[in-house]
Design an enzyme around this catalytic site. Structure first.
Site, PDB file in Angstrom:
ATOM      1  CG  ASP A 181      -0.179   0.153   2.526  1.00  0.00           C
ATOM      2  OD1 ASP A 181       0.738  -0.655   2.774  1.00  0.00           O
ATOM      3  OD2 ASP A 181      -0.475   1.085   3.308  1.00  0.00           O
ATOM      4  CG  HIS A 501      -1.282  -7.379  -1.297  1.00  0.00           C
ATOM      5  ND1 HIS A 501      -2.530  -7.625  -1.811  1.00  0.00           N
ATOM      6  CD2 HIS A 501      -1.405  -6.234  -0.582  1.00  0.00           C
ATOM      7  CE1 HIS A 501      -3.367  -6.686  -1.420  1.00  0.00           C
ATOM      8  NE2 HIS A 501      -2.707  -5.817  -0.672  1.00  0.00           N
ATOM      9  CG  ASP A 547       3.734 -16.235  -6.046  1.00  0.00           C
ATOM     10  OD1 ASP A 547       3.490 -15.060  -5.689  1.00  0.00           O
ATOM     11  OD2 ASP A 547       4.503 -16.524  -6.977  1.00  0.00           O
ATOM     12  CD  GLU A 556       0.799  -5.504   2.215  1.00  0.00           C
ATOM     13  OE1 GLU A 556      -0.082  -6.051   2.896  1.00  0.00           O
ATOM     14  OE2 GLU A 556       0.850  -4.273   2.027  1.00  0.00           O
TER      15      GLU A 556
HETATM   16  O1  G3I Z   1      -0.659  -8.137  19.713  1.00  0.00           O
HETATM   17  C1  G3I Z   1      -0.972  -9.511  19.552  1.00  0.00           C
HETATM   18  C2  G3I Z   1      -0.238 -10.328  20.557  1.00  0.00           C
HETATM   19  O2  G3I Z   1      -0.648  -9.976  21.851  1.00  0.00           O
HETATM   20  C3  G3I Z   1      -0.500 -11.824  20.285  1.00  0.00           C
HETATM   21  O3  G3I Z   1       0.295 -12.597  21.126  1.00  0.00           O
HETATM   22  C4  G3I Z   1      -0.145 -12.139  18.833  1.00  0.00           C
HETATM   23  C5  G3I Z   1      -0.488 -13.570  18.479  1.00  0.00           C
HETATM   24  O4  G3I Z   1      -0.727 -13.727  17.098  1.00  0.00           O
HETATM   25  O5  G3I Z   1      -0.862 -11.293  17.982  1.00  0.00           O
HETATM   26  C6  G3I Z   1      -0.529  -9.941  18.180  1.00  0.00           C
HETATM   27  O6  G3I Z   1      -1.150  -9.130  17.232  1.00  0.00           O
HETATM   28  C7  G3I Z   1      -0.687  -9.265  15.920  1.00  0.00           C
HETATM   29  C8  G3I Z   1      -0.106  -7.926  15.471  1.00  0.00           C
HETATM   30  O7  G3I Z   1       0.252  -7.978  14.121  1.00  0.00           O
HETATM   31  C9  G3I Z   1       1.129  -7.551  16.273  1.00  0.00           C
HETATM   32  O8  G3I Z   1       2.176  -8.448  16.075  1.00  0.00           O
HETATM   33  C10 G3I Z   1      -1.843  -9.654  15.022  1.00  0.00           C
HETATM   34  O9  G3I Z   1      -2.274 -10.960  15.345  1.00  0.00           O
HETATM   35  C11 G3I Z   1      -1.452  -9.590  13.570  1.00  0.00           C
HETATM   36  O10 G3I Z   1      -2.588  -9.796  12.762  1.00  0.00           O
HETATM   37  C12 G3I Z   1      -0.847  -8.241  13.262  1.00  0.00           C
HETATM   38  O11 G3I Z   1      -0.392  -8.264  11.924  1.00  0.00           O
HETATM   39  C13 G3I Z   1      -0.004  -7.023  11.381  1.00  0.00           C
HETATM   40  C14 G3I Z   1      -0.889  -6.666  10.182  1.00  0.00           C
HETATM   41  O12 G3I Z   1      -0.441  -5.454   9.599  1.00  0.00           O
HETATM   42  C15 G3I Z   1      -2.357  -6.492  10.558  1.00  0.00           C
HETATM   43  O13 G3I Z   1      -2.504  -5.442  11.434  1.00  0.00           O
HETATM   44  C16 G3I Z   1       1.431  -7.150  10.925  1.00  0.00           C
HETATM   45  O14 G3I Z   1       2.277  -7.322  12.053  1.00  0.00           O
HETATM   46  C17 G3I Z   1       1.860  -5.917  10.155  1.00  0.00           C
HETATM   47  O15 G3I Z   1       3.113  -6.161   9.587  1.00  0.00           O
HETATM   48  C18 G3I Z   1       0.850  -5.581   9.051  1.00  0.00           C
HETATM   49  O16 G3I Z   1       1.227  -4.358   8.512  1.00  0.00           O
HETATM   50  C19 G3I Z   1       0.563  -3.930   7.329  1.00  0.00           C
HETATM   51  C20 G3I Z   1       0.016  -2.538   7.611  1.00  0.00           C
HETATM   52  O17 G3I Z   1      -1.005  -2.633   8.570  1.00  0.00           O
HETATM   53  C21 G3I Z   1      -0.478  -1.853   6.336  1.00  0.00           C
HETATM   54  N1  G3I Z   1       0.529  -1.882   5.327  1.00  0.00           N
HETATM   55  C22 G3I Z   1       0.964  -3.199   4.990  1.00  0.00           C
HETATM   56  C23 G3I Z   1       1.565  -3.909   6.183  1.00  0.00           C
HETATM   57  C24 G3I Z   1       2.092  -5.279   5.836  1.00  0.00           C
HETATM   58  O18 G3I Z   1       1.080  -6.211   5.593  1.00  0.00           O
HETATM   59  O1  9MR Z   2      -3.584  -3.556   0.366  1.00  0.00           O
HETATM   60  C1  9MR Z   2      -3.836  -3.576   1.755  1.00  0.00           C
HETATM   61  C2  9MR Z   2      -2.624  -4.106   2.489  1.00  0.00           C
HETATM   62  O2  9MR Z   2      -1.540  -3.235   2.353  1.00  0.00           O
HETATM   63  C3  9MR Z   2      -2.921  -4.354   3.952  1.00  0.00           C
HETATM   64  O3  9MR Z   2      -1.870  -5.029   4.577  1.00  0.00           O
HETATM   65  C4  9MR Z   2      -4.188  -5.173   4.094  1.00  0.00           C
HETATM   66  C5  9MR Z   2      -4.580  -5.364   5.540  1.00  0.00           C
HETATM   67  O4  9MR Z   2      -4.806  -4.151   6.159  1.00  0.00           O
HETATM   68  O5  9MR Z   2      -5.258  -4.560   3.395  1.00  0.00           O
HETATM   69  C6  9MR Z   2      -5.035  -4.418   2.024  1.00  0.00           C
HETATM   70  O6  9MR Z   2      -6.134  -3.775   1.438  1.00  0.00           O
HETATM   71  C7  9MR Z   2      -7.283  -4.566   1.278  1.00  0.00           C
HETATM   72  C8  9MR Z   2      -8.334  -4.150   2.291  1.00  0.00           C
HETATM   73  O7  9MR Z   2      -7.921  -4.396   3.591  1.00  0.00           O
HETATM   74  C9  9MR Z   2      -9.655  -4.849   2.004  1.00  0.00           C
HETATM   75  N1  9MR Z   2     -10.073  -4.620   0.651  1.00  0.00           N
HETATM   76  C10 9MR Z   2      -9.097  -5.068  -0.338  1.00  0.00           C
HETATM   77  C11 9MR Z   2      -7.807  -4.329  -0.159  1.00  0.00           C
HETATM   78  C12 9MR Z   2      -6.800  -4.745  -1.212  1.00  0.00           C
HETATM   79  O8  9MR Z   2      -6.702  -6.116  -1.335  1.00  0.00           O
END
Ligand code: G3I
Ligand code: 9MR
Ligand code: ZN
Length: 573
Positions: A181, A501, A547, A556
C-alpha cells in the site's frame, strides 16, 4: 516426469534433440548460493507420500552436466511445520567456485546456484535498492537495468485529517511507501530505518563501496545513507512544533490496485483524535532513529546531523509529558494501524540511542531505571519486531559501551544464552530454520530474518561460528531452501515468487514484480479471502502460503521485512 525437450538444432540436415531435465521443487537449494568456506546444505523431499527416500546426490555444472561432487543423503526426518519428510544433502566439503546444480538420479535436478565469495552481493544490491523503488513524493525510475519500472511523482497532495488536531497545508514529500500500500507509518518506518542504520554502523565498510545507482549516487556520500535519508526527511516532517510526532500519513482508506502517481486520494497526517494528537510509540521510535542518524551523518553532513539530534531531544522532551498515548485508527480511517498497547520499549530504545549518541547522564539514568523490565525481551523466541523494540535498546547499550558494567554484563549474558538456544534449535530443525511453531505469524519470513539479525548481534558480542551459520541458514530458507522451493525475494534466484501484494507490481503491466522485495511468508492466520479460499484450515503452518496478489496476509511485501534481510546481506558482504 522431469524431462522436457530442451532444444532442437539442425546439424547438417539431421535433427539432434537435446534432452535436459527441468528443475524439480523436490530439491531445495539456496537459489542465490553459498559462500565457499561455509556449510552447504540442500534439502530433498519426495513429492508423493509413497515415494521412497533416495540415497545419493551429485553436484553438477550446468555447462556439460558433468558431476563435480557426489555425496549421500541423510535419513528422512519429518518436519512438523510442513509435514515434509526431509533428507539433507550436505556438500560443505565442496569448495569450488562457479555455477552448479544438485541432481538426484531418478528424481531430477535443482535450480542453479552459485558458489563464490561475493555470492550475496547482488542480493544486497537488490534488497537495499528496493527502498528506492518504494520512494514517495518523487518520480522513480529503476533505469536501463529494469526498463519500464517507473512511476511519476506521487502523493504530494497532503494536509491533515481532523484527528491530527491541526489544519492547513502539510508538506508532503519523501518517505517510503510502507508495503504493498502507499501509506507511510512512523512506527514501521522507525524500526526499518533503525535497522538499516545499524547495518551501516556494523557493516558499513562493505556497504560503503556498493553503489545503489540512485539519483544521489554521485554526491560522495555512501548510497545506503543516501537512501535512508529519504525516509528520515519524511519522518522529520511528521514532528509537530511541540516535539510530538504524528503516527502516520496515509489516505483515509487503501486505494485500488493502481500505480502511485494515479492515486489521487489525499495523503493526510493522521493523529489520535484527541489531545495531544501525537502518539508516544511513534514519537519514541522517532527519537531513537533521529539519535542514530545524528551520529551516523555527522561525518558527512554536520548540519543535517545536528537537525536530527535536535529533533530527537525535542521528541524526548515531549515523551516526558506524554509517555503512554497509544494509537488506534480514528473514525473514518481504515489504513494500517501499527497500534501498540505499550510504548515503554520504544522509550527505552530512545533513551539508549540518545545515550549512545550524546553520553548525557539523563538518558543513562532513564535506561538504568527501566532496562530490567525488558531484560527478558532478549530471549530465544520473539526477536525484535515493530511492536517490540526493547531488544534493540538493550543491544545498543552494549554496542555503544554504555557505562554500567552490571547492566552491560546482564544484557550480554541474555544475548549469548538466547543465541546459543536459537543456534542449537536451528541446527536441529529439519529445514535448518530458527522459526518455532508460534513464529508463523503475518510476516513470518521477517521473523526468520530478525532471528538472523539477533544472531549476528550476538556474534558481534562474541564471535561464534554457530551463530553465523544459523544466521545464514535462515537466509537460505528465504532464498529457496524451503518447502515451496521458492525464492521469497522478487527477481532473485531462478524460481522466485512472482505475485506480491504490491500495487506497483500489479499495476505496471510488466511481467515480473519490482525487484528485491521479501514476501511476508507462511501465515496460518489466513486473514485475507484468497488464503481462506485456497488453503484449508488444516494446512500445516509452514505451508500456509500462496503466491497470489490478493493474499496480503502471506504475500505482501513491507519495508520492515526487507530491513533485517538487508542487515544479514550487509554482514555477508
Ligand atoms: O498483539 C498480539 C499479541 O498480543 C499476540 O500474542 C499475537 C499472536 O498472534 O498477535 C498480536 O497481534 C498481531 C499484530 O500484528 C502484532 O504483532 C496480530 O495478530 C497480527 O494480525 C498483526 O499483523 C499485522 C498486520 O499489519 C495487521 O494489522 C502485521 O504485524 C503488520 O506487519 C501488518 O502491517 C501492514 C500494515 O497494517 C499496512 N501496510 C501493509 C503492512 C504489511 O502487511
Ligand atoms: O492492500 C492492503 C494491504 O496493504 C494491507 O496489509 C491489508 C490489511 O490491512 O489490506 C489491504 O487492502 C485490502 C483491504 O484491507 C480490504 N479490501 C481489499 C484491499 C486490497 O486487497
Ligand atoms: Zn507516494
Amino acid at each position: 516426469m522431469n524431462l522436457r525437450v530442451f532444444s532442437a538444432c539442425l546439424l547438417g540436415g539431421f535433427s539432434l534433440q537435446v534432452f535436459a531435465q527441468s528443475p524439480t521443487i523436490a530439491i531445495k537449494v539456496d537459489q542465490v548460493g553459498y559462500l565457499p568456506a561455509a556449510p552447504k546444505l540442500a534439502m530433498f523431499v519426495p513429492q508423493a507420500a509413497s515415494a521412497a527416500p533416495r540415497k545419493a546426490f551429485s553436484i553438477r555444472k550446468p555447462e556439460g552436466n558433468s558431476a563435480v561432487f557426489s555425496g549421500s543423503l541423510s535419513d528422512p526426518v519429518l518436519d512438523s511445520d510442513t509435514n515434509d519428510s526431509v533428507q539433507i544433502a550436505d556438500f560443505s566439503e565442496f569448495k569450488q567456485t562457479g555455477n552448479f546444480y544438485l541432481q538426484i538420479d531418478g528424481v531430477g535436478r535443482s535450480w542453479n546456484f552459485r558458489i563464490a565469495p561475493d555470492v550475496f552481493k547482488r542480493a544486497y544490491y537488490l534488497t537495499m535498492r528496493s527502498y528506492y523503488g518504494q520512494r514517495c513524493g518523487t518520480e522513480v525510475n529503476l533505469g536501463s537495468e529494469f526498463p519500464g519500472y517507473r512511476h511519476g511523482i506521487c502523493h504530494v497532495k497532503g494536509g491533515f485529517d481532523p484527528s491530527a488536531g491541526k489544519a492547513g497545508d502539510h508538506a508532503s514529500a519523501y518517505g517510503w511507501h510502507d508495503a504493498g500500500d502507499y501509506g507511510r507509518y512512523v512506527v514501521n518506518g522507525g524500526i526499518t530505518t533503525g535497522t538499516l542504520l545499524w547495518a551501516w554502523e556494523l557493516y558499513g565498510d562493505s556497504a560503503d563501496k556498493l553503489s545503489l545507482n540512485l539519483p544521489e549516487s554521485a554526491n560522495g556520500q555512501p548510497d545506503i545513507l543516501n537512501e535512508i535519508r529519504w525516509n528520515l526527511e519524511w519522518m522529520l516532517s511528521m514532528q509537530d512544533s511541540d516535539g510530538g510526532v504524528w503516527h502516520k500519513q496515509t489516505s483515509d482508506h487503501f486505494c485500488a490496485f493502481i500505480m502511485p502517481d494515479r492515486d489521487t486520494l489525499p495523503s493526510v497526517v493522521v493523529g489520535t483524535g484527541a489531545a495531544p494528537f501525537k502518539s508516544s510509540c511513534a514519537t519514541a521510535d522517532f527519537a531513537a532513529v533521529m539519535a542514530i542518524a545524528a551520529r551516523d551523518y555527522r561525518r558527512f553532513d554536520a548540519t543535517f546531523a545536528k537537525r536530527c539530534l535536535q529533533a530527537a531531544t525535542q521528541a524526548w522532551a515531549w515523551l516526558k509529558n506524554n509517555p503512554n498515548v497509544t494509537f488506534k485508527n480514528p473514525p473514518g480511517v481504515s489504513t494500517g494501524d501499527y497500534g501498540d498497547r505499550s510504548c515503554g520499549d520504544e522509550e527505552l530504545w530512545a533513551a539508549a540511542e540518545l545515550l549512545r549518541t550524546t553520553k548525557q547522564p539523563e538518558f543513562g539514568q532513564y535506561f538504568l531505571a527501566h532496562y530490567r523490565e525488558y531484560l527478558d525481551s532478549v530471549r530465544p523466541v520473539n526477536p525484535q519486531s515493530w511492536p517490540m523494540v526493547a531488544p534493540l535498546a538493550l543491544y545498543t547499550y552494549v554496542l555503544g559501551n554504555g557505562g554500567d558494567k552490571e547492566a552491560a554484563e546482564a544484557i550480554r549474558q541474555k544475548t549469548l544464552a538466547a543465541a546459543d538456544a536459537i543456534a542449537l534449535r536451528t541446527h536441529q530443525h529439519p529445514y535448518r530454520i530458527s522459526l518455532t511453531a508460534s513464529d508463523y505469524v503475518w510476516g513470518s519470513n521477517a521473523v526468520a530474518a530478525n532471528y538472523s539479525m539477533q544472531l549476528l548481534i550476538a556474534n558481534r558480542f562474541q564471535p561464534n561460528t554457530q551463530y553465523r551459520n544459523a544466521a545464514m541458514d535462515n537466509l537460505h530458507y528465504l532464498l529457496g531452501r524451503n518447502s515451496f522451493s521458492l525464492s521469497w525475494v522478487t527477481q532473485l534466484g531462478e524460481n522466485a515468487f512472482r505475485h506480491p501484494h504490491h500495487r506497483p507490481s500489479a499495476a505496471d503491466g510488466l511481467d515480473l514484480p519490482w525487484p528485491g522485495l521479501l514476501s511476508g511468508g507462511p501465515n496460518p492466520g489466513r486473514q485475507d479471502s484468497v488464503m481462506k479460499k485456497l488453503l484449508s484450515p488444516d494446512t500445516p503452518r509452514g505451508k500456509m502460503y500462496v503466491d497470489q496478489t490478493g493474499a496480503y496476509a502471506c504475500n505482501e511485501v513491507a519495508i520492515n521485512w526487507n530491513a533485517p534481510l538487508v542487515f544479514v546481506l550487509a554482514f555477508l558482504n
